[in-house]
Design a protein around this motif. Structure first.
Motif, PDB file in Angstrom:
ATOM      1  N   SER A  29      -6.488   2.665 -12.426  1.00 51.21           N
ATOM      2  CA  SER A  29      -6.222   1.890 -11.197  1.00 51.21           C
ATOM      3  C   SER A  29      -7.363   0.937 -10.861  1.00 51.21           C
ATOM      4  O   SER A  29      -7.241   0.138  -9.933  1.00 51.21           O
ATOM      5  CB  SER A  29      -5.982   2.844 -10.020  1.00 51.21           C
ATOM      6  OG  SER A  29      -7.116   3.680  -9.836  1.00 51.21           O
ATOM      7  N   GLY A 132       0.032  -2.994  -7.329  1.00 53.28           N
ATOM      8  CA  GLY A 132       1.483  -2.826  -7.165  1.00 53.28           C
ATOM      9  C   GLY A 132       2.199  -4.043  -6.629  1.00 53.28           C
ATOM     10  O   GLY A 132       3.277  -3.928  -6.037  1.00 53.28           O
ATOM     11  N   LYS A 133       1.642  -5.231  -6.839  1.00 55.79           N
ATOM     12  CA  LYS A 133       2.257  -6.460  -6.339  1.00 55.79           C
ATOM     13  C   LYS A 133       3.473  -6.828  -7.196  1.00 55.79           C
ATOM     14  O   LYS A 133       3.468  -6.648  -8.412  1.00 55.79           O
ATOM     15  CB  LYS A 133       1.259  -7.615  -6.353  1.00 55.79           C
ATOM     16  CG  LYS A 133       0.012  -7.379  -5.517  1.00 55.79           C
ATOM     17  CD  LYS A 133       0.316  -7.357  -4.031  1.00 55.79           C
ATOM     18  CE  LYS A 133      -0.952  -7.245  -3.195  1.00 55.79           C
ATOM     19  NZ  LYS A 133      -0.670  -7.220  -1.745  1.00 55.79           N
ATOM     20  N   ARG A 134       4.489  -7.382  -6.564  1.00 56.99           N
ATOM     21  CA  ARG A 134       5.692  -7.823  -7.286  1.00 56.99           C
ATOM     22  C   ARG A 134       5.437  -9.224  -7.852  1.00 56.99           C
ATOM     23  O   ARG A 134       5.858 -10.228  -7.308  1.00 56.99           O
ATOM     24  CB  ARG A 134       6.921  -7.814  -6.378  1.00 56.99           C
ATOM     25  CG  ARG A 134       7.383  -6.415  -5.976  1.00 56.99           C
ATOM     26  CD  ARG A 134       8.667  -6.433  -5.157  1.00 56.99           C
ATOM     27  NE  ARG A 134       9.828  -6.825  -5.968  1.00 56.99           N
ATOM     28  CZ  ARG A 134      10.446  -7.989  -5.897  1.00 56.99           C
ATOM     29  NH1 ARG A 134      10.011  -8.928  -5.066  1.00 56.99           N
ATOM     30  NH2 ARG A 134      11.493  -8.241  -6.660  1.00 56.99           N
ATOM     31  N   ASN A 174      11.446  -2.111  -6.093  1.00 57.10           N
ATOM     32  CA  ASN A 174      10.453  -1.147  -5.635  1.00 57.10           C
ATOM     33  C   ASN A 174       9.096  -1.472  -6.243  1.00 57.10           C
ATOM     34  O   ASN A 174       8.911  -1.406  -7.458  1.00 57.10           O
ATOM     35  CB  ASN A 174      10.894   0.273  -6.042  1.00 57.10           C
ATOM     36  CG  ASN A 174      10.058   1.338  -5.358  1.00 57.10           C
ATOM     37  OD1 ASN A 174       8.963   1.066  -4.864  1.00 57.10           O
ATOM     38  ND2 ASN A 174      10.575   2.561  -5.330  1.00 57.10           N
ATOM     39  N   SER A 175       8.128  -1.803  -5.399  1.00 57.69           N
ATOM     40  CA  SER A 175       6.807  -2.188  -5.904  1.00 57.69           C
ATOM     41  C   SER A 175       6.098  -1.022  -6.605  1.00 57.69           C
ATOM     42  O   SER A 175       5.207  -1.244  -7.424  1.00 57.69           O
ATOM     43  CB  SER A 175       5.932  -2.714  -4.765  1.00 57.69           C
ATOM     44  OG  SER A 175       5.760  -1.726  -3.770  1.00 57.69           O
ATOM     45  N   SER A 176       6.493   0.214  -6.300  1.00 62.43           N
ATOM     46  CA  SER A 176       5.868   1.368  -6.957  1.00 62.43           C
ATOM     47  C   SER A 176       6.215   1.435  -8.442  1.00 62.43           C
ATOM     48  O   SER A 176       5.565   2.151  -9.204  1.00 62.43           O
ATOM     49  CB  SER A 176       6.301   2.673  -6.271  1.00 62.43           C
ATOM     50  OG  SER A 176       7.690   2.885  -6.453  1.00 62.43           O
ATOM     51  N   GLU A 177       7.232   0.684  -8.851  1.00 57.44           N
ATOM     52  CA  GLU A 177       7.637   0.655 -10.263  1.00 57.44           C
ATOM     53  C   GLU A 177       6.996  -0.506 -11.025  1.00 57.44           C
ATOM     54  O   GLU A 177       7.246  -0.689 -12.213  1.00 57.44           O
ATOM     55  CB  GLU A 177       9.172   0.538 -10.374  1.00 57.44           C
ATOM     56  CG  GLU A 177       9.947   1.684  -9.750  1.00 57.44           C
ATOM     57  CD  GLU A 177       9.925   2.935 -10.616  1.00 57.44           C
ATOM     58  OE1 GLU A 177       9.036   3.056 -11.488  1.00 57.44           O
ATOM     59  OE2 GLU A 177      10.803   3.785 -10.430  1.00 57.44           O
ATOM     60  N   SER A 179       3.997  -1.123 -12.128  1.00 61.10           N
ATOM     61  CA  SER A 179       3.120  -0.786 -13.244  1.00 61.10           C
ATOM     62  C   SER A 179       3.931  -0.445 -14.488  1.00 61.10           C
ATOM     63  O   SER A 179       3.657  -0.956 -15.582  1.00 61.10           O
ATOM     64  CB  SER A 179       2.203   0.382 -12.864  1.00 61.10           C
ATOM     65  OG  SER A 179       1.314   0.665 -13.923  1.00 61.10           O
TER      66      SER A 179
END
Length: 343
Positions: A29, A132-134, A174-177, A179
């Motif tokens: 990270s 986590g940016k789109r 979903n920004s959590s996806e 990565s």
């Protein structure tokens, strides 16, 4: 180019989680390590970067350490990775982060693009992985994926802008996806949808329009690259166990590296010899070296001279360059063909 397949992101994320790469040293990270790996991975394979990355992190564990280093230290550690402008830009950008951003990595793509050597795709990768940016990446591998799966054909700046717009439409909600999605694009392009693709294991085989239309070999359209041929003359001066090196200018071939005296034409070479009171007939011509750069093929003709006379070797002083003991060469960033020649 408005039609998209609704399951593209979902399919890619599911495939990456099951079949993608998960044990790379830079899958962390920390934005510093992510940035460093992204610069190293430009034009360079993962297996090569895997050797260099740990050495860099050990030598420069933080962006402040990198910013405070001498450029020669950075170039010496970069030796063998090629495309040395990346190392010079890396060093400069580390100083930007410390001076302009208070030592803290900016989180948005636009600010990241202010860093030297960071384009839109690299900035997007850092923003996606670290924050986590789109944001979408669009390197050569991703262009190949999109052109094949969605049968997109074109060339030039306008077409590239269309690809950027299209790639943004495909992003997961979903920004959590982000990565897994971004890593999935990288993994798919590097391990499956290569220049010669392995369609049998591709998670997109059932929706790939290039496959359905039998256009895989034709997409994406290939650019014609004009390769320039260039002749260089090297003067290799040896004095027992020492060799004479000069620091290259900050622009041009091998900028900022150390090299033997190097000349782009015979006239400059002979003028240098005359200035140093050397006789061309005393030099030993060695086998020509052929070395390929991105858009150039170099034909390097090395001439060796053994400086047995101490007074003669004194002609080459600190104003011209430095005498370096052969055992100390690893401390100096050398062009790859010279490194191989001296080995």
């Amino acid at each position: 180019m408005t039609q998209t397949h609704p399951t593209f992101a979902e399919k890619l994320i599911a495939w990456q989680k099951q079949h993608g790469r998960h044990n790379l040293a830079w899958q962390v990270s920390d934005p510093y390590q992510i940035w460093l790996s992204e610069i190293m991975l430009q034009q360079t394979q993962v297996v090569t970067v895997s050797e260099y990355f740990p050495r860099f992190i050990e030598k420069f564990p933080t962006v402040q350490d990198l910013a405070n280093a001498e450029q020669d230290e950075v170039l010496a550690l970069w030796q063998g990775l090629g495309y040395y402008s990346r190392a010079r830009n890396l060093h400069f950008a580390a100083q930007q982060i410390c001076h302009d951003f208070g030592g803290v990595f900016p989180e948005n793509r636009e600010s990241l693009q202010q860093l030297k050597g960071v384009g839109r795709s690299t900035a997007a990768a850092i923003a996606a992985f670290a924050f986590g940016k789109r944001e979408t990446i669009l390197d050569g591998n991703v262009k190949r994926i999109l052109c094949r799966i969605f049968a997109l054909d074109g060339e030039g700046k306008a077409f590239e802008n269309q690809l950027w717009d299209f790639a943004e439409i495909l992003l997961p909600e979903n920004s959590s996806e982000m990565s897994a999605y971004t890593q999935g694009l990288m993994d798919l392009g590097a391990t499956v949808c290569q220049r010669k693709p392995n369609c049998a294991i591709c998670p997109m085989a059932d929706i790939c329009q290039a496959k359905q239309q039998d256009r895989i070999a034709e997409l994406p359209r290939k650019k014609s690259v004009k390769v320039q041929e260039m002749t260089l003359y090297w003067l290799i001066l040896r004095d027992k166990n020492r060799i004479f090196l000069q620091k290259r200018p900050q622009k041009g071939i091998w900028a900022g590296l150390y090299c033997v005296p190097c000349f782009e034409n015979g006239a400059d070479f002979h003028n240098y010899l005359r200035d140093k009171q050397m006789d061309f007939d005393d030099l030993h011509e060695c086998a020509t070296i052929s070395h390929r750069l991105t858009h150039r093929v170099l034909e390097i003709i090395p001439y060796e001279c053994d400086c047995k006379n101490a007074a003669f070797s004194a002609n080459f002083n600190e104003n011209d360059g430095i005498w370096v003991d052969l055992t100390d060469l690893p401390q100096y960033g050398l062009p790859k063909p010279l490194q191989q020649y001296l080995a």
